[in-house]
Design an enzyme around this catalytic site. Sequence first.
Site, mmCIF file in Angstrom:
data_model
loop_
_atom_site.group_PDB
_atom_site.id
_atom_site.type_symbol
_atom_site.label_atom_id
_atom_site.label_comp_id
_atom_site.label_asym_id
_atom_site.label_seq_id
_atom_site.Cartn_x
_atom_site.Cartn_y
_atom_site.Cartn_z
ATOM 1 N N ALA A 159 0.847 -1.196 0.000
ATOM 2 C CA ALA A 159 0.000 0.000 0.000
ATOM 3 C C ALA A 159 0.885 1.249 0.000
ATOM 4 O O ALA A 159 1.958 1.268 0.621
ATOM 5 C CB ALA A 159 -0.911 -0.004 1.217
ATOM 6 N N GLY A 209 -6.990 -6.843 0.319
ATOM 7 C CA GLY A 209 -7.432 -5.457 0.227
ATOM 8 C C GLY A 209 -8.930 -5.381 0.059
ATOM 9 O O GLY A 209 -9.664 -6.301 0.447
ATOM 10 N N GLU A 231 -7.965 -11.995 -0.704
ATOM 11 C CA GLU A 231 -8.401 -11.834 0.698
ATOM 12 C C GLU A 231 -9.000 -10.442 0.795
ATOM 13 O O GLU A 231 -8.270 -9.449 0.858
ATOM 14 C CB GLU A 231 -7.189 -11.948 1.641
ATOM 15 C CG GLU A 231 -6.484 -13.282 1.624
ATOM 16 C CD GLU A 231 -7.273 -14.341 2.367
ATOM 17 O OE1 GLU A 231 -8.313 -14.018 2.953
ATOM 18 O OE2 GLU A 231 -6.849 -15.507 2.344
ATOM 19 N N CYS A 265 -9.805 -6.663 8.873
ATOM 20 C CA CYS A 265 -10.818 -7.309 8.030
ATOM 21 C C CYS A 265 -11.662 -8.260 8.863
ATOM 22 O O CYS A 265 -12.858 -8.416 8.611
ATOM 23 C CB CYS A 265 -10.145 -8.057 6.890
ATOM 24 S SG CYS A 265 -8.896 -9.210 7.442
HETATM 25 P P1 NAP Z 1 -7.208 -1.205 -0.868
HETATM 26 O O1 NAP Z 1 -7.482 0.226 -1.089
HETATM 27 O O2 NAP Z 1 -7.924 -2.188 -1.707
HETATM 28 O O3 NAP Z 1 -5.628 -1.370 -1.045
HETATM 29 C C1 NAP Z 1 -4.998 -2.635 -0.909
HETATM 30 C C2 NAP Z 1 -3.880 -2.723 -1.914
HETATM 31 O O4 NAP Z 1 -4.449 -2.786 -3.221
HETATM 32 C C3 NAP Z 1 -2.940 -1.516 -1.914
HETATM 33 O O5 NAP Z 1 -1.645 -1.967 -2.203
HETATM 34 C C4 NAP Z 1 -3.490 -0.661 -3.042
HETATM 35 O O6 NAP Z 1 -2.536 0.189 -3.597
HETATM 36 C C5 NAP Z 1 -3.920 -1.723 -4.018
HETATM 37 N N1 NAP Z 1 -5.001 -1.327 -4.925
HETATM 38 C C6 NAP Z 1 -6.067 -0.542 -4.657
HETATM 39 N N2 NAP Z 1 -6.874 -0.458 -5.735
HETATM 40 C C7 NAP Z 1 -6.294 -1.207 -6.704
HETATM 41 C C8 NAP Z 1 -6.638 -1.511 -8.045
HETATM 42 N N3 NAP Z 1 -7.750 -1.040 -8.607
HETATM 43 N N4 NAP Z 1 -5.813 -2.306 -8.752
HETATM 44 C C9 NAP Z 1 -4.687 -2.807 -8.196
HETATM 45 N N5 NAP Z 1 -4.311 -2.557 -6.939
HETATM 46 C C10 NAP Z 1 -5.106 -1.773 -6.185
HETATM 47 O O7 NAP Z 1 -7.472 -1.644 0.628
HETATM 48 P P2 NAP Z 1 -6.916 -0.953 1.951
HETATM 49 O O8 NAP Z 1 -7.710 0.271 2.201
HETATM 50 O O9 NAP Z 1 -5.446 -0.850 1.904
HETATM 51 O O10 NAP Z 1 -7.244 -2.084 3.026
HETATM 52 C C11 NAP Z 1 -8.485 -2.200 3.620
HETATM 53 C C12 NAP Z 1 -9.301 -3.308 3.003
HETATM 54 O O11 NAP Z 1 -8.560 -4.522 2.993
HETATM 55 C C13 NAP Z 1 -10.542 -3.596 3.830
HETATM 56 O O12 NAP Z 1 -11.624 -3.855 2.984
HETATM 57 C C14 NAP Z 1 -10.149 -4.842 4.601
HETATM 58 O O13 NAP Z 1 -11.234 -5.586 5.067
HETATM 59 C C15 NAP Z 1 -9.339 -5.555 3.584
HETATM 60 N N6 NAP Z 1 -8.469 -6.541 4.230
HETATM 61 C C16 NAP Z 1 -8.721 -7.862 4.030
HETATM 62 C C17 NAP Z 1 -7.949 -8.823 4.668
HETATM 63 C C18 NAP Z 1 -8.191 -10.296 4.480
HETATM 64 O O14 NAP Z 1 -7.319 -11.082 4.846
HETATM 65 N N7 NAP Z 1 -9.300 -10.718 3.936
HETATM 66 C C19 NAP Z 1 -6.908 -8.413 5.501
HETATM 67 C C20 NAP Z 1 -6.683 -7.064 5.676
HETATM 68 C C21 NAP Z 1 -7.474 -6.135 5.025
HETATM 69 P P3 NAP Z 1 -2.461 1.748 -3.201
HETATM 70 O O15 NAP Z 1 -2.215 1.825 -1.749
HETATM 71 O O16 NAP Z 1 -1.330 2.256 -4.027
HETATM 72 O O17 NAP Z 1 -3.792 2.346 -3.589
#
Ligand code: NAP
Length: 469
Positions: A159, A209, A231, A265
């Site tokens: 991130a 994410g 995930e 999450c």
């Molecule tokens: P996020 O905005 O989806 O970002 C996660 C990662 O994905 C970051 O490295 C981000 O890069 C990248 N990313 C975002 N949009 C993208 C796209 N369209 N294409 C490719 N890469 C993309 O999520 P977050 O705000 O960091 O984390 C919170 C979310 O993660 C929550 O929904 C949480 O529940 C979930 N989560 C799930 C788990 C699990 O194990 N299931 C664990 C932890 C968190 P950038 O930072 O450069 O935008």
Amino acid sequence: MAIATTNPVTGEVLKTFEALTEQQIDEAIGRSEAGFRALRKTSYAQRAAWMRAAADLLEAEQDDVGALMTQEMGKTFAAAKAEVVKCANACRFYADNAERFLADEPVEASEVGAARAYARFQPLGPVLAVMPWNFPLWQAMRFAAPALMAGNTGLLKHASNVPQTALYLGELFGRAGFPAGAFQTLLVGSDAVEKILSDSRVRAATLTGSEGAGRSIAAIAGRELKKTVLELGGSDPYVVLPTADLDRAAQVATTSRCQNNGQSCIAAKRFIVHTDVYDQFVDTFVAHMSALTVGDPMADGTDVGPLATEQGREDVEAQVADAVAKGATVRCGGTAPEGDGWWYPPTVVTDLTPDMRMYAEEVFGPVAGVYRAASIDEAIELANATSYGLGANAWTDDPDEQQRLVTELDAGAVFINGMVTSYPQLPFGGVKNSGYGRELSAAGIREFCNQKTVWIGDSGGADIDSATE
Ligand code: NAP
């Protein structure tokens, strides 16, 4: 999003980083491929020695890397150090168990007309890992430790708000002895992901994410026919039934909702309480939530630090405001303080209805929504009334109710009389919009392996069965 360290306590940008150029990315993928050719020839014993060295480094450096995580995303220093130790434990777990998890799986050779037949697990090659900021070390380690032990190489796109933790991880495995290119951090924005995943040298991807990011990666990987593990988000239910120890259930509910400043999450997010114990549970829960200490995440005794980003706090504020405008009741918290930093207090909201955003959306902050259920049937129905399916918590001492909950809750994990958490020993992952595939345990290390069928006959043996494909 800019690639930068911004302190959530003050909102001050401390350090910014340039994204890698296309040529630098290309060179890194080249090193990853070369690293794969070297790593796949090493023995499990050799990889385990390097992995244990990585665990030792993590433990020795827990204060420094813990402080870095706190500075980049606001988790308490105590939680950050515990995360580092958990990562070291996962490294040792896979060092100890990878060879057993990936041992050849024999089948009854005579049933398939062979002298010997078995499945062999072999690494796929360079794997792209797109990771979130909320557990900046642990989320990446859940991928890295099993992937490297299997003989894959890793390319980490972390991130954008945790670049220094990302750089630490990018150097850790090389310092522990793994070959050059085995694990690298690519400082890039999410706009670079499509090109990296489309590169033929990159064989698979894992993303932890949001649902939106998951859909985007799955679409690219679908087009490119590449394996993915996703995930994604969750809105985990926390069901409380009359036979539960209510004090303990309320105390654990508070920990589950507010761990990591409410940004997990698998935090319990929807509290579904049987009507017979609703008032007593809510009063105790509100008392525990109100008693938490919110403040400097580096200070001893702080329970809840700031949210990680300004946008994150805006999202939580908007979700609570929407519920209040439509008739919900705020039982504690509910208002962000004035001043610097992205603080939000532990909050309990009741009287939620399906037209409110909080009812359907994941709330990524220390905000609990509480629901009343007239029976276990209604509790299960409410628990499953979500597009997510990551974890589920339930509290009851009745063995029949326990079995119903285990069977009927739609989730990747069900924890009874406890809170959902991750262990290297247990598979971790979701159903529905929480994603697919599994991390951790034997299931996690096999996700990025070719399960190669091996059939060895006797060259002078029986006729070949050519009847079927
Ligand atoms: P996020 O905005 O989806 O970002 C996660 C990662 O994905 C970051 O490295 C981000 O890069 C990248 N990313 C975002 N949009 C993208 C796209 N369209 N294409 C490719 N890469 C993309 O999520 P977050 O705000 O960091 O984390 C919170 C979310 O993660 C929550 O929904 C949480 O529940 C979930 N989560 C799930 C788990 C699990 O194990 N299931 C664990 C932890 C968190 P950038 O930072 O450069 O935008």
